[in-house]
Design an enzyme around this catalytic site. Structure first.
Site, PDB file in Angstrom:
ATOM      1  N   THR A  57      11.754   3.106   5.812  1.00  0.00           N
ATOM      2  CA  THR A  57      10.709   2.186   6.241  1.00  0.00           C
ATOM      3  C   THR A  57      11.231   1.360   7.420  1.00  0.00           C
ATOM      4  O   THR A  57      12.440   1.084   7.516  1.00  0.00           O
ATOM      5  CB  THR A  57      10.279   1.270   5.060  1.00  0.00           C
ATOM      6  OG1 THR A  57       9.146   0.522   5.456  1.00  0.00           O
ATOM      7  CG2 THR A  57      11.382   0.320   4.603  1.00  0.00           C
ATOM      8  N   GLU A 107       5.231   4.590   2.005  1.00  0.00           N
ATOM      9  CA  GLU A 107       4.307   5.635   1.515  1.00  0.00           C
ATOM     10  C   GLU A 107       5.036   6.674   0.649  1.00  0.00           C
ATOM     11  O   GLU A 107       4.528   7.782   0.464  1.00  0.00           O
ATOM     12  CB  GLU A 107       3.641   6.354   2.695  1.00  0.00           C
ATOM     13  CG  GLU A 107       2.827   5.466   3.618  1.00  0.00           C
ATOM     14  CD  GLU A 107       1.448   5.104   3.080  1.00  0.00           C
ATOM     15  OE1 GLU A 107       1.218   5.248   1.851  1.00  0.00           O
ATOM     16  OE2 GLU A 107       0.615   4.683   3.890  1.00  0.00           O
ATOM     17  N   HIS A 112      -0.462   8.665  12.094  1.00  0.00           N
ATOM     18  CA  HIS A 112      -1.596   7.764  12.292  1.00  0.00           C
ATOM     19  C   HIS A 112      -2.382   8.191  13.527  1.00  0.00           C
ATOM     20  O   HIS A 112      -2.798   7.360  14.327  1.00  0.00           O
ATOM     21  CB  HIS A 112      -1.110   6.315  12.399  1.00  0.00           C
ATOM     22  CG  HIS A 112      -0.614   5.764  11.090  1.00  0.00           C
ATOM     23  ND1 HIS A 112       0.012   4.559  10.971  1.00  0.00           N
ATOM     24  CD2 HIS A 112      -0.671   6.270   9.829  1.00  0.00           C
ATOM     25  CE1 HIS A 112       0.333   4.342   9.703  1.00  0.00           C
ATOM     26  NE2 HIS A 112      -0.069   5.374   8.991  1.00  0.00           N
ATOM     27  N   HIS A 166      -7.161   5.389   8.536  1.00  0.00           N
ATOM     28  CA  HIS A 166      -5.722   5.324   8.303  1.00  0.00           C
ATOM     29  C   HIS A 166      -4.963   6.418   9.067  1.00  0.00           C
ATOM     30  O   HIS A 166      -4.270   6.096  10.014  1.00  0.00           O
ATOM     31  CB  HIS A 166      -5.467   5.393   6.789  1.00  0.00           C
ATOM     32  CG  HIS A 166      -4.022   5.293   6.417  1.00  0.00           C
ATOM     33  ND1 HIS A 166      -3.597   5.158   5.129  1.00  0.00           N
ATOM     34  CD2 HIS A 166      -2.899   5.326   7.163  1.00  0.00           C
ATOM     35  CE1 HIS A 166      -2.285   5.091   5.079  1.00  0.00           C
ATOM     36  NE2 HIS A 166      -1.829   5.201   6.309  1.00  0.00           N
TER      37      HIS A 166
END
Ligand SMILES: [Zn+2]
Length: 192
Positions: free
Chosen positions: A40, A71, A92, A151
């Site tokens: 992350t 995620e 994305h 998203h």
């Protein structure tokens, strides 16, 4: 090339091709029953294999010094739902997301030939939640690609090459549909 090297190289490639931003989007691949996933909040172009995180199917960190992508639940849930899958890529990408708002049958029929399935569309659910993970895993039981409304995109494959290719195909199909719409408006405006 090791699985970790592949995750690093495909992360950079997806970033350079504009599918991932510096900090958003994530990918993973299976290695020895573990999920090798991007960390992350780490800039994609500077990733090294030692920055990756190895987690088990419960999300426990087995190896690595960083925290896994927020995620990670989605990646684990997809591997559990699809034993034939060896890689999961989440981007994305903007145009496929825009297109999902007005998903169009011609795009879906074209997609089947390239993607080996229809494109699934998942309603908006808060990112990082177990609820989103389950919804995506369930959508991907019968599809190789899902567009998550407002998203992004999730694509799966036997390996990273197949999953990354599917991300590119969906982005290209969305681009083609978008240009088609613009050209239609333009020619209608000019009366040609
Ligand atoms: Zn996301």
């Amino acid at each position: 090339m090791s699985v970790a090297d592949e995750v690093v190289r495909y992360s950079r490639l997806l970033y350079e091709r504009g599918h991932l931003t510096l900090l958003s989007g994530n990918l993973s691949a299976l290695a020895d029953g573990l999920v090798v996933v991007t960390p992350t909040f780490f800039p994609k172009p500077f990733l090294e294999p030692s920055d990756l995180v190895w987690i088990d199917m419960e999300g426990r960190v087995v190896r690595g010094v960083r925290r896994p992508t927020s995620e990670w639940r989605m990646h684990v849930a997809v591997y559990k739902a699809r034993p034939d899958v060896g890689a999961v890529v989440h981007t994305h990408d903007v145009l496929p997301v825009l297109l999902a708002e007005r998903i169009d049958a011609s795009l879906l029929s074209e997609a089947e030939a390239y993607l080996g399935s229809e494109i699934a569309v998942v309603p908006y659910i808060t990112p990082g939640t177990a609820e989103l993970a389950e919804a995506v895993a369930s959508a991907l039981r019968k599809s190789n690609v899902a567009i998550l409304k407002r998203h992004g995109v999730v694509a799966v494959g036997r390996d990273l090459a197949e999953a990354v290719n599917r991300v590119e195909v969906v982005a290209d199909l969305a681009k083609a549909a978008f240009y088609n719409m613009i050209l239609g408006l333009w020619s209608a405006g000019r009366g040609v």
